[in-house]
Design a protein around this motif. Structure first.
Motif, PDB file in Angstrom:
ATOM      1  N   MET A  20       0.750  12.169 -13.133  1.00 51.65           N
ATOM      2  CA  MET A  20       1.771  11.115 -12.177  1.00 51.65           C
ATOM      3  C   MET A  20       1.066  11.646 -10.490  1.00 51.65           C
ATOM      4  N   PHE A  21       0.612  12.834 -10.468  1.00 53.82           N
ATOM      5  CA  PHE A  21       0.293  13.222  -9.136  1.00 53.82           C
ATOM      6  C   PHE A  21      -0.952  12.486  -8.966  1.00 53.82           C
ATOM      7  N   GLN A  22      -1.875  12.603  -9.773  1.00 57.15           N
ATOM      8  CA  GLN A  22      -3.386  12.015  -9.822  1.00 57.15           C
ATOM      9  C   GLN A  22      -3.153  10.542  -9.643  1.00 57.15           C
ATOM     10  N   GLN A  23      -2.215   9.870 -10.141  1.00 56.60           N
ATOM     11  CA  GLN A  23      -2.012   8.404  -9.924  1.00 56.60           C
ATOM     12  C   GLN A  23      -1.506   8.206  -8.418  1.00 56.60           C
ATOM     13  N   LEU A  24      -0.742   9.106  -8.127  1.00 59.75           N
ATOM     14  CA  LEU A  24      -0.127   8.836  -6.701  1.00 59.75           C
ATOM     15  C   LEU A  24      -1.091   9.268  -5.620  1.00 59.75           C
ATOM     16  N   ARG A  25      -2.245  10.057  -5.653  1.00 59.52           N
ATOM     17  CA  ARG A  25      -3.261  10.537  -5.092  1.00 59.52           C
ATOM     18  C   ARG A  25      -4.287   9.116  -4.926  1.00 59.52           C
ATOM     19  N   GLU A  26      -4.447   8.515  -6.072  1.00 57.65           N
ATOM     20  CA  GLU A  26      -5.109   7.312  -6.119  1.00 57.65           C
ATOM     21  C   GLU A  26      -4.426   6.054  -5.420  1.00 57.65           C
ATOM     22  N   ASP A  27      -3.362   5.894  -5.717  1.00 57.02           N
ATOM     23  CA  ASP A  27      -2.717   4.803  -4.590  1.00 57.02           C
ATOM     24  C   ASP A  27      -2.701   4.807  -3.477  1.00 57.02           C
ATOM     25  N   ILE A  28      -2.633   6.270  -2.777  1.00 55.50           N
ATOM     26  CA  ILE A  28      -2.743   6.313  -1.547  1.00 55.50           C
ATOM     27  C   ILE A  28      -3.989   6.308  -1.021  1.00 55.50           C
ATOM     28  N   GLN A  29      -4.718   6.790  -1.795  1.00 58.72           N
ATOM     29  CA  GLN A  29      -6.421   6.647  -1.514  1.00 58.72           C
ATOM     30  C   GLN A  29      -7.008   4.972  -1.237  1.00 58.72           C
ATOM     31  N   VAL A  30      -6.197   4.123  -2.356  1.00 62.60           N
ATOM     32  CA  VAL A  30      -6.605   2.908  -2.030  1.00 62.60           C
ATOM     33  C   VAL A  30      -6.268   2.082  -0.772  1.00 62.60           C
ATOM     34  N   ILE A  31      -5.005   2.321  -0.356  1.00 64.48           N
ATOM     35  CA  ILE A  31      -4.357   2.148   0.696  1.00 64.48           C
ATOM     36  C   ILE A  31      -5.414   2.520   1.942  1.00 64.48           C
ATOM     37  N   PHE A  32      -5.784   3.601   2.130  1.00 61.85           N
ATOM     38  CA  PHE A  32      -6.478   4.154   3.136  1.00 61.85           C
ATOM     39  C   PHE A  32      -8.061   3.485   3.045  1.00 61.85           C
ATOM     40  N   GLU A  33      -8.471   3.142   1.892  1.00 59.33           N
ATOM     41  CA  GLU A  33      -9.721   2.250   2.006  1.00 59.33           C
ATOM     42  C   GLU A  33      -9.556   0.694   2.194  1.00 59.33           C
ATOM     43  N   ARG A  34      -8.506   0.265   2.242  1.00 63.48           N
ATOM     44  CA  ARG A  34      -8.368  -1.238   2.409  1.00 63.48           C
ATOM     45  C   ARG A  34      -7.589  -1.604   3.851  1.00 63.48           C
ATOM     46  N   ASP A  35      -6.725  -0.764   4.348  1.00 61.43           N
ATOM     47  CA  ASP A  35      -5.944  -1.048   5.343  1.00 61.43           C
ATOM     48  C   ASP A  35      -6.343   0.015   6.423  1.00 61.43           C
ATOM     49  N   PRO A  36      -7.138  -0.728   7.617  1.00 68.73           N
ATOM     50  CA  PRO A  36      -7.418   0.148   8.654  1.00 68.73           C
ATOM     51  C   PRO A  36      -6.345   0.828   9.508  1.00 68.73           C
ATOM     52  N   ALA A  37      -5.111  -0.069   9.384  1.00 66.73           N
ATOM     53  CA  ALA A  37      -3.895   0.595  10.116  1.00 66.73           C
ATOM     54  C   ALA A  37      -3.407   1.706   9.553  1.00 66.73           C
ATOM     55  N   ALA A  38      -3.705   2.134   8.492  1.00 63.49           N
ATOM     56  CA  ALA A  38      -2.969   3.427   7.719  1.00 63.49           C
ATOM     57  C   ALA A  38      -3.667   4.739   8.579  1.00 63.49           C
ATOM     58  N   LYS A  39      -2.771   5.607   9.192  1.00 59.78           N
ATOM     59  CA  LYS A  39      -3.158   6.716   9.790  1.00 59.78           C
ATOM     60  C   LYS A  39      -3.139   8.013   9.155  1.00 59.78           C
ATOM     61  N   SER A  40      -1.967   8.185   8.314  1.00 60.34           N
ATOM     62  CA  SER A  40      -1.686   9.308   7.764  1.00 60.34           C
ATOM     63  C   SER A  40      -0.948   9.224   6.537  1.00 60.34           C
ATOM     64  N   VAL A  41      -1.185  10.165   5.672  1.00 61.87           N
ATOM     65  CA  VAL A  41      -0.409  10.107   4.341  1.00 61.87           C
ATOM     66  C   VAL A  41       1.030  10.164   4.360  1.00 61.87           C
ATOM     67  N   LEU A  42       1.481  10.618   5.269  1.00 63.88           N
ATOM     68  CA  LEU A  42       3.024  10.670   5.582  1.00 63.88           C
ATOM     69  C   LEU A  42       3.308   9.166   6.045  1.00 63.88           C
ATOM     70  N   GLU A  43       2.602   8.507   6.700  1.00 61.72           N
ATOM     71  CA  GLU A  43       2.849   7.079   7.306  1.00 61.72           C
ATOM     72  C   GLU A  43       2.759   6.045   5.857  1.00 61.72           C
ATOM     73  N   VAL A  44       1.854   6.488   5.124  1.00 61.28           N
ATOM     74  CA  VAL A  44       1.883   5.559   3.928  1.00 61.28           C
ATOM     75  C   VAL A  44       2.992   5.722   3.018  1.00 61.28           C
ATOM     76  N   VAL A  45       3.476   7.111   2.797  1.00 59.89           N
ATOM     77  CA  VAL A  45       4.394   7.349   1.950  1.00 59.89           C
ATOM     78  C   VAL A  45       5.687   6.738   2.351  1.00 59.89           C
ATOM     79  N   VAL A  46       6.113   6.906   3.793  1.00 56.92           N
ATOM     80  CA  VAL A  46       7.412   6.343   4.409  1.00 56.92           C
ATOM     81  C   VAL A  46       7.377   4.927   4.609  1.00 56.92           C
ATOM     82  N   CYS A  47       6.333   4.398   5.161  1.00 57.60           N
ATOM     83  CA  CYS A  47       6.371   2.917   5.781  1.00 57.60           C
ATOM     84  C   CYS A  47       5.511   1.893   4.886  1.00 57.60           C
ATOM     85  N   TYR A  48       5.057   2.205   3.957  1.00 60.42           N
ATOM     86  CA  TYR A  48       4.186   1.162   3.276  1.00 60.42           C
ATOM     87  C   TYR A  48       5.198   0.414   2.297  1.00 60.42           C
TER      88      TYR A  48
END
Length: 250
Positions: free
Chosen positions: A1-29
């Motif tokens: 499950m945690f591996q899947q979460l890491r992959e989902d977060i990594q995908v956002i960083f790869e495709r959205d230049p607006a993503a600045k931090s992991v916390l921002e992704v987890v809270v605001c996306y």
């Protein structure tokens, strides 16, 4: 499950230049939240539960504005950018590395039972407001332009634009990486109009040369042809400069 979460977060960083931090992704996306809730609901749905997965889906819809039926099958690397208004039906199947923008619908066309929603291949980008309606396959490495309405199967390595969706072969080459530039799609309607205008210009020049430099208005020639057949047009006469747009004006 945690591996899947890491992959989902990594995908956002790869495709959205607006993503600045992991916390921002987890809270605001909202797209991340919707996928997270869907994975929970889908796991329960596979256990033959119905009500609880649907309740989770509806809560996720209230929270994010994204509606994903618990029965939908979603692969790895799935990314919903912004996401408001996205709807994914019960029997939809989504491959790996797929990107959806806001307003996309993967829906059905009637009340038929069984498989009634589209199957999306790998490495697909679906632009803002696109609607894919029916039970058919969207191939791998496909780009679907914003606002397109697709109601038939799409082959691999192509681009789709327009209403209804028209297929434009994109150099016939597979897409090695996910290409998010869905704003740079070809426009076959404009290209055809430009081609027709060029042919009209060529016809006018040939008529002028044949008549020793006389001036011809293609619209008047067509009117004369219709009059000879008894089909007199009631449309007002146009000036020669208003006959049609030149290629550079289309």
């Amino acid at each position: 499950m945690f591996q899947q979460l890491r992959e989902d977060i990594q995908v956002i960083f790869e495709r959205d230049p607006a993503a600045k931090s992991v916390l921002e992704v987890v809270v605001c996306y909202p797209g991340f939240h919707a996928v997270l809730f869907h994975r929970m609901a889908h796991w329960l749905y596979q256990k033959n539960l119905v009500l609880l997965p649907r309740m989770i889906s509806q809560f996720a819809r209230f929270l994010t504005g994204i509606e994903i039926h618990p029965g939908a099958k979603i692969g790895k690397g799935f990314f919903i950018d912004h996401g408001s208004g996205v709807v994914i039906g019960e029997t939809a199947e989504i491959g790996n590395n797929v990107t959806l923008y806001q307003g996309v619908t993967l829906g059905g066309t009637g009340k038929e039972k069984g498989k009634r929603h589209p199957t999306i291949g790998d490495n697909v980008v679906i632009g803002t407001g696109a609607k894919i309606l029916g039970s058919f396959k969207i191939g791998d490495n496909v780009k679907i332009g914003a606002g397109s309405v697709v109601n038939k199967p799409i082959p691999n390595d192509t681009t789709v634009v327009g209403v209804p969706g028209r297929v434009v072969v994109h150099r016939g080459e597979p897409v090695k990486n996910v290409d998010l530039r869905h704003d740079e799609l070809p426009d076959p309607v404009t290209e055809m109009l430009q081609c027709l205008m060029q042919r009209v210009d060529t016809l006018e020049k040939r008529l002028q040369e044949k008549d020793g430099g006389g001036s011809y208005d293609v619209f008047e020639i067509i009117q004369h042809h219709d009059s000879a057949k008894g089909n007199v047009s009631t449309a007002p006469k146009r000036e020669s400069s208003d006959v049609c747009l030149r290629p550079d004006d289309v």
